[in-house]
Write a protein that holds these residues in place. Sequence first.
Motif, PDB file in Angstrom:
ATOM      1  N   LEU A  24       0.760  -1.121  -0.094  1.00 53.48           N
ATOM      2  CA  LEU A  24      -0.015   0.042  -0.077  1.00 53.48           C
ATOM      3  C   LEU A  24       0.710   1.310  -0.092  1.00 53.48           C
ATOM      4  CD1 LEU A  24      -2.812  -1.076   2.443  1.00 53.48           C
ATOM      5  CD2 LEU A  24      -2.566  -1.496   0.023  1.00 53.48           C
ATOM      6  N   ARG A  25       2.242   0.997  -0.171  1.00 57.30           N
ATOM      7  CA  ARG A  25       2.926   2.258  -0.033  1.00 57.30           C
ATOM      8  C   ARG A  25       3.880   2.499  -1.447  1.00 57.30           C
ATOM      9  NH1 ARG A  25       4.636   4.510   5.196  1.00 57.30           N
ATOM     10  NH2 ARG A  25       3.575   3.598   6.671  1.00 57.30           N
ATOM     11  N   GLY A  26       3.400   1.382  -2.158  1.00 61.35           N
ATOM     12  CA  GLY A  26       4.230   1.364  -3.535  1.00 61.35           C
ATOM     13  C   GLY A  26       3.899   2.446  -4.475  1.00 61.35           C
ATOM     14  N   PRO A  27       4.439   2.422  -5.852  1.00 60.09           N
ATOM     15  CA  PRO A  27       4.378   3.487  -6.660  1.00 60.09           C
ATOM     16  C   PRO A  27       2.715   3.567  -7.141  1.00 60.09           C
ATOM     17  CG  PRO A  27       6.372   2.394  -7.148  1.00 60.09           C
ATOM     18  CD  PRO A  27       5.604   1.537  -6.087  1.00 60.09           C
ATOM     19  N   PRO A  28       1.800   2.738  -7.211  1.00 55.68           N
ATOM     20  CA  PRO A  28       0.423   3.000  -7.490  1.00 55.68           C
ATOM     21  C   PRO A  28      -0.113   3.717  -6.401  1.00 55.68           C
ATOM     22  CG  PRO A  28       1.148   0.564  -7.822  1.00 55.68           C
ATOM     23  CD  PRO A  28       2.279   1.198  -7.120  1.00 55.68           C
ATOM     24  N   PHE A  29       0.095   4.009  -5.427  1.00 59.13           N
ATOM     25  CA  PHE A  29      -0.358   4.385  -4.048  1.00 59.13           C
ATOM     26  C   PHE A  29       0.122   5.569  -3.679  1.00 59.13           C
ATOM     27  CE2 PHE A  29      -1.802   0.035  -4.299  1.00 59.13           C
ATOM     28  CZ  PHE A  29      -3.119   0.188  -4.085  1.00 59.13           C
ATOM     29  N   VAL A  30       1.580   5.898  -3.682  1.00 55.65           N
ATOM     30  CA  VAL A  30       2.167   6.898  -3.120  1.00 55.65           C
ATOM     31  C   VAL A  30       3.197   7.411  -4.037  1.00 55.65           C
ATOM     32  CG1 VAL A  30       3.331   7.994  -1.166  1.00 55.65           C
ATOM     33  CG2 VAL A  30       1.822   5.736  -0.759  1.00 55.65           C
ATOM     34  N   ARG A  31       3.156   8.688  -4.504  1.00 56.42           N
ATOM     35  CA  ARG A  31       4.228   9.196  -5.353  1.00 56.42           C
ATOM     36  C   ARG A  31       5.596   9.348  -4.560  1.00 56.42           C
ATOM     37  NH1 ARG A  31       1.269  14.834  -6.938  1.00 56.42           N
ATOM     38  NH2 ARG A  31       3.001  15.514  -5.403  1.00 56.42           N
ATOM     39  N   PRO A  32       6.682   9.641  -5.329  1.00 52.25           N
ATOM     40  CA  PRO A  32       8.097   9.488  -4.434  1.00 52.25           C
ATOM     41  C   PRO A  32       8.078  10.650  -3.468  1.00 52.25           C
ATOM     42  CG  PRO A  32       8.245   9.241  -7.087  1.00 52.25           C
ATOM     43  CD  PRO A  32       6.822   9.776  -6.651  1.00 52.25           C
ATOM     44  N   ASP A  33       7.392  11.578  -3.589  1.00 52.58           N
ATOM     45  CA  ASP A  33       7.553  12.659  -2.484  1.00 52.58           C
ATOM     46  C   ASP A  33       6.548  12.429  -1.391  1.00 52.58           C
ATOM     47  OD1 ASP A  33       4.872  13.184  -3.596  1.00 52.58           O
ATOM     48  OD2 ASP A  33       5.458  15.220  -4.532  1.00 52.58           O
ATOM     49  N   GLY A  34       6.017  11.336  -1.346  1.00 54.40           N
ATOM     50  CA  GLY A  34       4.975  10.834  -0.151  1.00 54.40           C
ATOM     51  C   GLY A  34       3.656  11.059  -0.101  1.00 54.40           C
ATOM     52  N   VAL A  35       3.081  12.072  -1.436  1.00 50.88           N
ATOM     53  CA  VAL A  35       1.966  12.488  -1.423  1.00 50.88           C
ATOM     54  C   VAL A  35       0.899  10.963  -2.094  1.00 50.88           C
ATOM     55  CG1 VAL A  35       0.282  13.842  -2.868  1.00 50.88           C
ATOM     56  CG2 VAL A  35       2.624  14.888  -1.907  1.00 50.88           C
ATOM     57  N   ALA A  36      -0.352  11.004  -1.360  1.00 57.16           N
ATOM     58  CA  ALA A  36      -0.978   9.781  -1.982  1.00 57.16           C
ATOM     59  C   ALA A  36      -1.511  10.132  -3.277  1.00 57.16           C
ATOM     60  CB  ALA A  36      -1.998   9.835  -1.056  1.00 57.16           C
ATOM     61  N   ARG A  37      -1.548   9.186  -4.014  1.00 58.24           N
ATOM     62  CA  ARG A  37      -2.225   9.042  -5.365  1.00 58.24           C
ATOM     63  C   ARG A  37      -3.675   8.857  -5.200  1.00 58.24           C
ATOM     64  NH1 ARG A  37       1.720   9.167  -9.351  1.00 58.24           N
ATOM     65  NH2 ARG A  37       3.829   8.140  -8.976  1.00 58.24           N
ATOM     66  N   LYS A  38      -4.367   9.058  -6.340  1.00 59.93           N
ATOM     67  CA  LYS A  38      -5.872   8.581  -6.153  1.00 59.93           C
ATOM     68  C   LYS A  38      -6.132   7.500  -5.985  1.00 59.93           C
ATOM     69  CE  LYS A  38      -9.705   9.295  -9.179  1.00 59.93           C
ATOM     70  NZ  LYS A  38     -10.774   7.772  -8.837  1.00 59.93           N
ATOM     71  N   LYS A  39      -5.306   6.437  -6.291  1.00 60.60           N
ATOM     72  CA  LYS A  39      -5.750   4.952  -5.912  1.00 60.60           C
ATOM     73  C   LYS A  39      -5.588   4.909  -4.367  1.00 60.60           C
ATOM     74  CE  LYS A  39      -4.254   0.202  -7.131  1.00 60.60           C
ATOM     75  NZ  LYS A  39      -5.453  -0.173  -7.961  1.00 60.60           N
ATOM     76  N   LEU A  40      -4.844   5.536  -3.798  1.00 59.51           N
ATOM     77  CA  LEU A  40      -4.865   5.477  -2.197  1.00 59.51           C
ATOM     78  C   LEU A  40      -6.125   6.060  -1.526  1.00 59.51           C
ATOM     79  CD1 LEU A  40      -3.583   4.259   0.365  1.00 59.51           C
ATOM     80  CD2 LEU A  40      -1.975   6.538   0.307  1.00 59.51           C
ATOM     81  N   ALA A  41      -6.525   7.233  -2.226  1.00 59.88           N
ATOM     82  CA  ALA A  41      -7.787   7.786  -1.820  1.00 59.88           C
ATOM     83  C   ALA A  41      -8.776   7.251  -1.929  1.00 59.88           C
ATOM     84  CB  ALA A  41      -7.939   9.309  -2.635  1.00 59.88           C
ATOM     85  N   ASP A  42      -9.044   6.473  -3.127  1.00 58.74           N
ATOM     86  CA  ASP A  42     -10.002   5.551  -3.335  1.00 58.74           C
ATOM     87  C   ASP A  42     -10.238   4.203  -2.449  1.00 58.74           C
ATOM     88  OD1 ASP A  42     -10.754   7.158  -5.599  1.00 58.74           O
ATOM     89  OD2 ASP A  42      -9.833   5.909  -6.960  1.00 58.74           O
ATOM     90  N   LEU A  43      -8.983   4.071  -2.021  1.00 57.85           N
ATOM     91  CA  LEU A  43      -8.946   2.725  -1.240  1.00 57.85           C
ATOM     92  C   LEU A  43      -9.598   3.119   0.318  1.00 57.85           C
ATOM     93  CD1 LEU A  43      -7.828  -0.080  -0.563  1.00 57.85           C
ATOM     94  CD2 LEU A  43      -5.852   0.912   0.296  1.00 57.85           C
ATOM     95  N   VAL A  44      -9.643   4.273   0.770  1.00 58.57           N
ATOM     96  CA  VAL A  44     -10.120   4.729   2.014  1.00 58.57           C
ATOM     97  C   VAL A  44     -11.617   5.145   1.818  1.00 58.57           C
ATOM     98  CG1 VAL A  44      -8.085   5.269   2.906  1.00 58.57           C
ATOM     99  CG2 VAL A  44      -9.333   6.986   1.790  1.00 58.57           C
ATOM    100  N   SER A  45     -12.330   4.844   0.369  1.00 59.59           N
ATOM    101  CA  SER A  45     -13.583   5.367   0.328  1.00 59.59           C
ATOM    102  C   SER A  45     -14.372   4.339   1.119  1.00 59.59           C
ATOM    103  CB  SER A  45     -13.832   5.423  -0.989  1.00 59.59           C
ATOM    104  OG  SER A  45     -15.399   5.504  -1.326  1.00 59.59           O
ATOM    105  N   PRO A  46     -15.615   4.636   1.725  1.00 55.97           N
ATOM    106  CA  PRO A  46     -16.372   3.657   2.295  1.00 55.97           C
ATOM    107  C   PRO A  46     -17.071   2.828   1.191  1.00 55.97           C
ATOM    108  CG  PRO A  46     -16.994   5.791   3.089  1.00 55.97           C
ATOM    109  CD  PRO A  46     -15.946   5.986   1.780  1.00 55.97           C
ATOM    110  N   ARG A  47     -16.956   3.097  -0.205  1.00 56.37           N
ATOM    111  CA  ARG A  47     -17.605   2.103  -1.136  1.00 56.37           C
ATOM    112  C   ARG A  47     -16.526   1.558  -1.925  1.00 56.37           C
ATOM    113  NH1 ARG A  47     -23.118   3.384  -2.058  1.00 56.37           N
ATOM    114  NH2 ARG A  47     -22.941   2.319  -4.282  1.00 56.37           N
TER     115      ARG A  47
END
Length: 305
Positions: A24-47
């Motif tokens: 969950l910390r790899g490139p699909p989820f987190v940018r090199p600068d530590g900012v979350a990508r959309k995929k990580l934001a979607d992961l925490v959605s209730p749906r």
Amino acid sequence: MAGFAELVPRLQQALLLDWDAPELRGPPFVRPDGVARKKLADLVSPRSDAAVTWSVFRTLQRLPAEGWLPHVLGSQTHDGGWDPAEFSWWSSIPAPRSHLLWLLEHPDGLAPADVMQQAPASARLARVAEQRERWKRMVDEGADRGDGVLEPSFEADLIITTPADVVVVMGVYRRDIERRTFWDAHRDALARGLDTALELAGPDRVPWLLFVTDDYRHEGPDTRAMAYEALAPRYSSDRAFLAARLPSRDAAQIDRLAGRFRWLSWADLLDIALDHSSGLPGEGRLMLRRLVDYLKGKRLLFKGG
């Protein structure tokens, strides 16, 4: 966009376990600068489909595969064994070369999904037609992007590999599957999943597609039926339909996929795991009880269809 650390409380709430896993910390989820990508934001959605898939199969990943996987697939007899089972999460798999080559040979049936893209799409197809032989050579050599690559990579939620099997897992929660690709109106996500399983299995392993949904039917005056309700039964039992949806595959390859599509609800998947849990140690049974509570909280233990 928030950083990973800022999303940790929501991850802990969304996932049953392993919110701090390295996947969950790899490139699909987190940018090199530590900012979350959309995929990580979607992961925490209730749906989130991904949160349910992770929570269920991450639990099962901790249990011996031979205790639940053959029962889930309906294949109890096996020469190759079920352990060790390797789990690969959210792998991006290039479209099979056979299908990319077939698309290059059959451009007349292609049309963009978005009519607003008709002009640039027509221009692209014209460029590809002028260099079709070049693109066929490039695709045959492994090209997976560019004008002549007319299907994108397929993201499998999970790939389970055993000594004798490859299982592509697709999990959805309160949503439908993609009904088509940009170019091909008949290339739905289930066809792509089956084609990917066949490609990954190679000549020596058995290909499977395991498709898990919240329910089998969605009925009611305010409820929209899902496309997969009509498609999944046909992939399960209609060989002619399967062959038509995988036109780049020959008869022997279609035979390898026949009977290898498994459609379950999350509730039925859990029931199978529970039905075969008597030999588990106490820790394993405790994990399954926690999974029961998690799915109950998601209202996934109420089967209507």
